[in-house]
Scaffold this active site. Sequence first.
Site, short mmCIF file in Angstrom:
data_model
loop_
_atom_site.label_atom_id
_atom_site.label_comp_id
_atom_site.label_asym_id
_atom_site.label_seq_id
_atom_site.Cartn_x
_atom_site.Cartn_y
_atom_site.Cartn_z
N GLY A 14 22.53 13.80 -55.29
CA GLY A 14 20.86 13.94 -54.59
C GLY A 14 20.13 14.54 -53.48
N ARG A 75 27.05 16.18 -58.48
CA ARG A 75 27.01 14.18 -58.51
C ARG A 75 28.80 14.40 -59.00
NH1 ARG A 75 22.46 11.89 -57.34
NH2 ARG A 75 20.64 12.81 -58.34
N ASP A 106 23.37 5.62 -53.72
CA ASP A 106 23.98 4.63 -54.09
C ASP A 106 25.58 4.97 -54.36
OD1 ASP A 106 23.78 1.89 -54.54
OD2 ASP A 106 23.77 2.75 -56.60
N THR A 129 18.77 9.48 -49.25
CA THR A 129 18.42 9.74 -50.38
C THR A 129 16.90 9.44 -50.26
OG1 THR A 129 17.42 8.51 -52.61
CG2 THR A 129 19.00 7.47 -51.19
N ASP A 131 14.42 8.53 -52.09
CA ASP A 131 14.64 6.66 -53.07
C ASP A 131 13.98 6.05 -52.29
OD1 ASP A 131 14.55 8.21 -55.14
OD2 ASP A 131 16.01 6.96 -56.60
N ASP A 133 16.09 3.12 -51.82
CA ASP A 133 16.29 2.31 -52.39
C ASP A 133 18.26 1.44 -51.90
OD1 ASP A 133 18.25 4.36 -53.21
OD2 ASP A 133 17.72 3.63 -55.82
N ARG A 166 -11.72 12.87 -64.53
CA ARG A 166 -10.39 12.25 -65.62
C ARG A 166 -9.56 10.71 -65.51
NH1 ARG A 166 -8.87 18.52 -66.41
NH2 ARG A 166 -9.91 18.85 -68.59
N MET A 173 9.51 10.27 -58.39
CA MET A 173 10.65 9.87 -58.28
C MET A 173 11.00 8.12 -57.83
SD MET A 173 12.99 13.24 -57.56
CE MET A 173 13.50 14.12 -58.96
N ARG A 175 14.74 6.28 -58.96
CA ARG A 175 15.39 6.01 -60.59
C ARG A 175 15.11 5.09 -61.23
NH1 ARG A 175 19.90 9.14 -60.71
NH2 ARG A 175 20.31 8.97 -58.95
N GLY A 189 -4.67 5.62 -52.00
CA GLY A 189 -5.77 5.19 -53.08
C GLY A 189 -5.80 4.79 -54.13
N ARG A 250 -5.22 13.19 -68.63
CA ARG A 250 -3.84 13.93 -68.08
C ARG A 250 -2.60 13.68 -67.67
NH1 ARG A 250 -7.34 16.10 -70.77
NH2 ARG A 250 -8.25 18.29 -71.03
O1 F6P Z 1 17.94 9.42 -56.36
C1 F6P Z 1 17.53 10.84 -56.15
C2 F6P Z 1 16.78 11.01 -57.38
O2 F6P Z 1 15.57 11.92 -57.08
C3 F6P Z 1 15.97 10.14 -58.48
O3 F6P Z 1 14.56 9.69 -57.77
C4 F6P Z 1 15.83 10.65 -59.49
O4 F6P Z 1 16.24 9.89 -60.53
C5 F6P Z 1 17.23 11.50 -59.32
O5 F6P Z 1 17.77 11.82 -58.10
C6 F6P Z 1 17.55 13.07 -60.15
O6 F6P Z 1 18.52 13.78 -60.40
P1 F6P Z 1 19.18 14.84 -60.72
O7 F6P Z 1 18.61 16.03 -59.92
O8 F6P Z 1 20.74 15.11 -60.82
O9 F6P Z 1 18.54 15.29 -61.85
#
Ligand code: F6P
Length: 326
Positions: A14, A75, A106, A129, A131, A133, A166, A173, A175, A189, A250
Amino acid sequence: MAKIKKIGVLTSGGDAPGMNAAIRAVTRTGIYNRLKVIGIRHGYEGMINGHFKELKAHSVSDIIQKGGTILKTARSKTFRTIEGRKQAYEKLKAEGMDAVVVIGGDGTLTGARKFSEEFDIPFVGIPGTIDNDIYGTDYTIGYDTALNTVVEAIDKIRDTASSHNRLFFIEVMGRDAGFIAYRSGIACGAEAILIPEIKGQVEGLKDFLEKGFKRRKSANIIIVSEGDESGGAFSIAKKVKKDFVDYDVRVSILGHMQRGGTPSAYDRVTASLFGHAAVQALMDDQKSVMVGMDNGEISHCTFNKAIKKNKTLDVEKMDIAEILSI
Ligand code: F6P
């Protein structure tokens, strides 16, 4: 080890804002040190297919402020196979490439680790990334920009949520990790934050909403990390709607807008430092390591550790988010 003369650079997985700043830093640090720098387009897929193009200092002008990646990304399923990696090795050899800098998350680092175990071309990684992570670095390129994008979007949603009294479920995002949800939740908040790192949050959420409704809170923002066990914002909203018929519910899925946009100053600086450190590491004969940030200092972590160990989110701090949302 023979002195390296030619290095490749690629982005994979990504995309993340700040990747261009990292490409620029790798290219210019390489050229400054009299290395030839080759851009590999479309990630590992491009490596397999020999999509190489030399990068000069001017090739990376005017990109530090741009989101996405000028090298494109993918990918690659083929690189997950030994045949694919062998093909990639042959293309790198034919091009006379001595080492490669890979920028990604990763999956990218997993590919780099496998390749490094099988072949003799050194790889160094840069964590990229949104994320955040990856173990072995406090920080991954793109996380700060994504966080700011999310915060801006949620602030806007809160305006309309308050106007209509609401309850909003907003999916962000991440994953397998709740870093974006957790920090954006504090910054906006949010009344509650659901993340994959904590199990069984739905019951507590119902309790919380019960109290909130009694106190007539005008609007509620619940942030749901996409990897949460509840199955995403739509699924949790459906469950909650059944029990709280008086709430006007919503759902908003922020989606890929979180990956785009101009990188923040923080992402540009971090990416620049990472790019410089990655080339430096290769010139110091390092291989199979990822550069990272540890308490504000550049650090190095083996691919093995970066992939196998889980970066933990400090879930104890979730209490603070709860206290601040009473
Ligand atoms: O790893 C980055 C990320 O944006 C994740 O947060 C998300 O789950 C994934 O990539 C989405 O991947 P794609 O763009 O291949 O749908």
